[in-house]
Design a protein around this motif. Sequence first.
Motif, PDB file in Angstrom:
ATOM      1  N   MET A   1       0.835  -1.198   0.000  1.00 51.50           N
ATOM      2  CA  MET A   1       0.000   0.000   0.000  1.00 51.50           C
ATOM      3  C   MET A   1       0.878   1.259   0.000  1.00 51.50           C
ATOM      4  SD  MET A   1      -3.261   0.849   2.454  1.00 51.50           S
ATOM      5  CE  MET A   1      -2.291   1.109   3.929  1.00 51.50           C
ATOM      6  N   VAL A   3       3.772   1.569  -1.424  1.00 51.61           N
ATOM      7  CA  VAL A   3       4.321   1.721  -2.774  1.00 51.61           C
ATOM      8  C   VAL A   3       3.299   2.358  -3.700  1.00 51.61           C
ATOM      9  CG1 VAL A   3       5.212   0.477  -4.773  1.00 51.61           C
ATOM     10  CG2 VAL A   3       5.907  -0.202  -2.471  1.00 51.61           C
ATOM     11  N   PHE A   4       2.066   1.883  -3.657  1.00 52.22           N
ATOM     12  CA  PHE A   4       1.024   2.463  -4.504  1.00 52.22           C
ATOM     13  C   PHE A   4       0.702   3.885  -4.078  1.00 52.22           C
ATOM     14  CE2 PHE A   4       0.416  -1.820  -5.937  1.00 52.22           C
ATOM     15  CZ  PHE A   4      -0.183  -1.709  -7.183  1.00 52.22           C
ATOM     16  N   PHE A   7       3.411   6.119  -5.454  1.00 53.69           N
ATOM     17  CA  PHE A   7       3.199   6.302  -6.890  1.00 53.69           C
ATOM     18  C   PHE A   7       2.038   7.263  -7.144  1.00 53.69           C
ATOM     19  CE2 PHE A   7       1.134   5.119 -10.867  1.00 53.69           C
ATOM     20  CZ  PHE A   7       2.203   5.160 -11.760  1.00 53.69           C
ATOM     21  N   GLY A   8       0.981   7.163  -6.353  1.00 49.54           N
ATOM     22  CA  GLY A   8      -0.158   8.062  -6.532  1.00 49.54           C
ATOM     23  C   GLY A   8       0.172   9.495  -6.215  1.00 49.54           C
ATOM     24  N   LEU A  77      -6.305   4.676  -0.282  1.00 46.96           N
ATOM     25  CA  LEU A  77      -6.069   3.290  -0.677  1.00 46.96           C
ATOM     26  C   LEU A  77      -6.556   2.309   0.394  1.00 46.96           C
ATOM     27  CD1 LEU A  77      -2.531   3.550  -2.313  1.00 46.96           C
ATOM     28  CD2 LEU A  77      -4.761   3.433  -3.433  1.00 46.96           C
ATOM     29  N   TRP A  86     -14.171   2.426  -4.085  1.00 40.94           N
ATOM     30  CA  TRP A  86     -13.131   2.336  -5.111  1.00 40.94           C
ATOM     31  C   TRP A  86     -13.673   2.681  -6.497  1.00 40.94           C
ATOM     32  CZ3 TRP A  86     -12.734  -0.927  -9.356  1.00 40.94           C
ATOM     33  CH2 TRP A  86     -13.700  -1.948  -9.442  1.00 40.94           C
ATOM     34  N   HIS A 101      -5.560   5.492 -16.807  1.00 42.62           N
ATOM     35  CA  HIS A 101      -5.220   5.513 -15.385  1.00 42.62           C
ATOM     36  C   HIS A 101      -6.145   4.622 -14.553  1.00 42.62           C
ATOM     37  CE1 HIS A 101      -2.213   8.741 -15.655  1.00 42.62           C
ATOM     38  NE2 HIS A 101      -2.984   9.240 -16.624  1.00 42.62           N
ATOM     39  N   TYR A 104      -4.380   1.692 -12.751  1.00 39.92           N
ATOM     40  CA  TYR A 104      -3.778   1.875 -11.421  1.00 39.92           C
ATOM     41  C   TYR A 104      -4.694   1.343 -10.317  1.00 39.92           C
ATOM     42  CZ  TYR A 104      -2.381   4.478  -7.227  1.00 39.92           C
ATOM     43  OH  TYR A 104      -2.033   4.816  -5.949  1.00 39.92           O
ATOM     44  N   ILE A 105      -5.913   1.751 -10.341  1.00 40.13           N
ATOM     45  CA  ILE A 105      -6.817   1.349  -9.259  1.00 40.13           C
ATOM     46  C   ILE A 105      -7.211  -0.116  -9.388  1.00 40.13           C
ATOM     47  CG2 ILE A 105      -8.959   2.020 -10.403  1.00 40.13           C
ATOM     48  CD1 ILE A 105      -8.023   2.621  -6.724  1.00 40.13           C
ATOM     49  N   PHE A 108      -4.340  -2.234  -8.070  1.00 35.34           N
ATOM     50  CA  PHE A 108      -4.268  -2.214  -6.605  1.00 35.34           C
ATOM     51  C   PHE A 108      -5.366  -3.080  -5.986  1.00 35.34           C
ATOM     52  CE2 PHE A 108      -5.562  -0.377  -2.519  1.00 35.34           C
ATOM     53  CZ  PHE A 108      -4.370  -0.501  -1.812  1.00 35.34           C
ATOM     54  N   GLY A 112      -3.883  -5.849  -3.852  1.00 35.72           N
ATOM     55  CA  GLY A 112      -4.057  -5.512  -2.446  1.00 35.72           C
ATOM     56  C   GLY A 112      -5.194  -6.245  -1.776  1.00 35.72           C
TER      57      GLY A 112
END
Length: 716
Positions: A1, A3-4, A7-8, A77, A86, A101, A104-105, A108, A112
């Motif tokens: 989490m 790391v994401f 990045f976000g 996140l 989400w 994009h 990305y979600i 995750f 995740g």
Amino acid sequence: MFVFASFGVQVYGGKLAACNDDSITTEAECSGKFYQQVWVSNSLNMDLNPSGFMVPRAWTNPRNFNFDTIGSAMLALFEVLSLKGWVEVRHVLVTRMGAIHAIYIHLFVFLGCMMGLTLFIGVVIANYNENKGAALLTVDQRRWEDLKSRLKIAQPLHLPPRPLENDIRAKFYDLAEHPYFKWTIASCVMIRSLLLSWKWESHHNQEFDYAKYLVWSSICLTFVFVLEIVVKVIGMTFLGMMSSWRNRYDVLVTMLEIGWVFMYFISSDEESVYSSGWILVAFRFFSICGKHATLKMLLTTVAVSVYRSFFIIVAMFILLLCYAYAGVVLFGTVKYGENIDRHANFSTVPLAVTVLFRIVTGEDWNKIMHDCMILPPRCTPADHYWETDCGNVLAARMYFCSFYIIIAYIMLNLLVAIIVENFSLFYTMDEDILLSYNDLHMFQVTWNMIDVKRKGTIDVRSVESVLKLLNGRLEINKEKDHLLLKQMCYEMEKLGRRSTTGNRFNGTNSNGNGLGCRQADEALYVTFHDVLMMTAYRSVDIRKSLQLEELLMREKLEFEIEEEVAKQTIRRWLERCIRRKRAQTHSTTDNHEHLQPVIVTSTLENDSSEIPANACFSSQRPKGKDSEYPGGNEESNKPKNSEVGKHRRHGLWKPPPSFCKAYAGCLPSVMVDGIKYENGLNYDNGLREDEATTLSTDLDRWWSDSNFSADNHYSL
């Protein structure tokens, strides 16, 4: 989490803000006021211009999340990790950053939630098993623990025995236990349950009143259930049928249904008749759970899971209550928002408990958290928290996130672990368990053959009958395992409980000496689980299946049992020898008025100066003077080998009264009909043939104290 989130922050930080006026696309143009239209509902004002009001333009981030800081990104996140909100995050990313994009979600959510969160659940379950000790056990030890859990749940079959006579009762009993009869009753229950598909109420104003057809169908099926009760009463007797809880429930519901039928024909209040009718139909539906093995197993799994998770449920309730009191203090005055309203708020403890229970299920917990994070200018600030209707950002984040982690990710997963563990107890393949369900069912059937009164206990003397009737893995070969059968019976005698008065029987008499059999007034009994656990211990390899502490205790118990059974076997053999010799003596001494005592000894050696301790005394007295024996004159104290051997009859030798007087205090005591004779039997009074004479364990003590010598005494 993290790391994401990092990045976000780098990709979406400061780029998700937008103007509240959809016609404005740049921050420089987002100023002034605009007219905001308001739709009351989707079905009103569709063809007319909706009403509205003037709103100032503002360039802001989305209301519930942003990626401007690492903290805000991780909070967003974390909400996505719980699969709450989400879709809204994905919609904002696609709208303001582009469709690419959305990867990305989605990535995750997959990594995740579907993988990381599943691993987290696995860690919780593994830690639960490790702390319980199951993770450190071998396969055989784990199977033994599962077997013990299943044996604790097992109960005797509450079913009366089939009548021995092949008469009308036996036929009705077979009919009540026939699978087709049971399936017929279950089908009637299902058909009656389908009647709940229509609402039970009268329709006098309508041409077709279907409620009456529902009632008459229910009445007809009620007579079918009454017929079932009659068949069981004839075949099993009323008391035998009432020994089962399932039959008791069926009788209760049937009696209520009969009362409802009479109320239908007598009462004029149709609404109350219809209301009580569909309630009884619902009660009847629960009776089908005990008629099918799979449904019964599922209900047993649920019941056992609730019982084992009782303390976890209590801990969850206490934790929820503590958080409810804290929520009242922190957010009791927060103004209503999107999700906090008059039905869900923290103004009182009961309302706070309902809100937290809603959060346990995961229903919009993140939106409630954001409502508790409201800040000016959307609220009215004050000097004290109990005077303002604003929220607390830091307190809300800590409060809701900690509660959701503890409850949703830990407590609920512990409940899942307990349910899975209990589910595996009932849905395990027969080759993976030590005792199959057929073996347990066979034991229950065998137990019912002995426990005819259905008390769950039997007399200790009946244990041998149960063991001889067993089949399958619990079967005992009466010829090859004769010694094992003795040991198992003695173990139950040692475990036996008194049914009237007295302490727990331990296999000894009042002197502390072992008894070969129980006294007549000692009514000892053992329970269903006592015999079942004993057979389970004897059917497995204890060195592989038992843990160290339990193994040591079990080996000690089995050693004591084997030793005591060996002693009893030798003692009984000696008593049989005594009775057999006494019978032979009585047949050859008809001229004597009384029988002389017989003491077991061994064969004499050629040296007549020694009398071995294991010589058998014959009741036939040799003819001649008493000078051959101790107590005579000095010359006759040396017995002649030929004369002694002449009357020994291969080791059978009988002492005269002079011998008994000379060796007073050296002979063992004898227990005759409960009377203890010190220093041997009373030769003057003698014994009758029908007297039950047994040697006490003083013979063993006399045997060990055989190192004495004196004048005119034999060295034993």
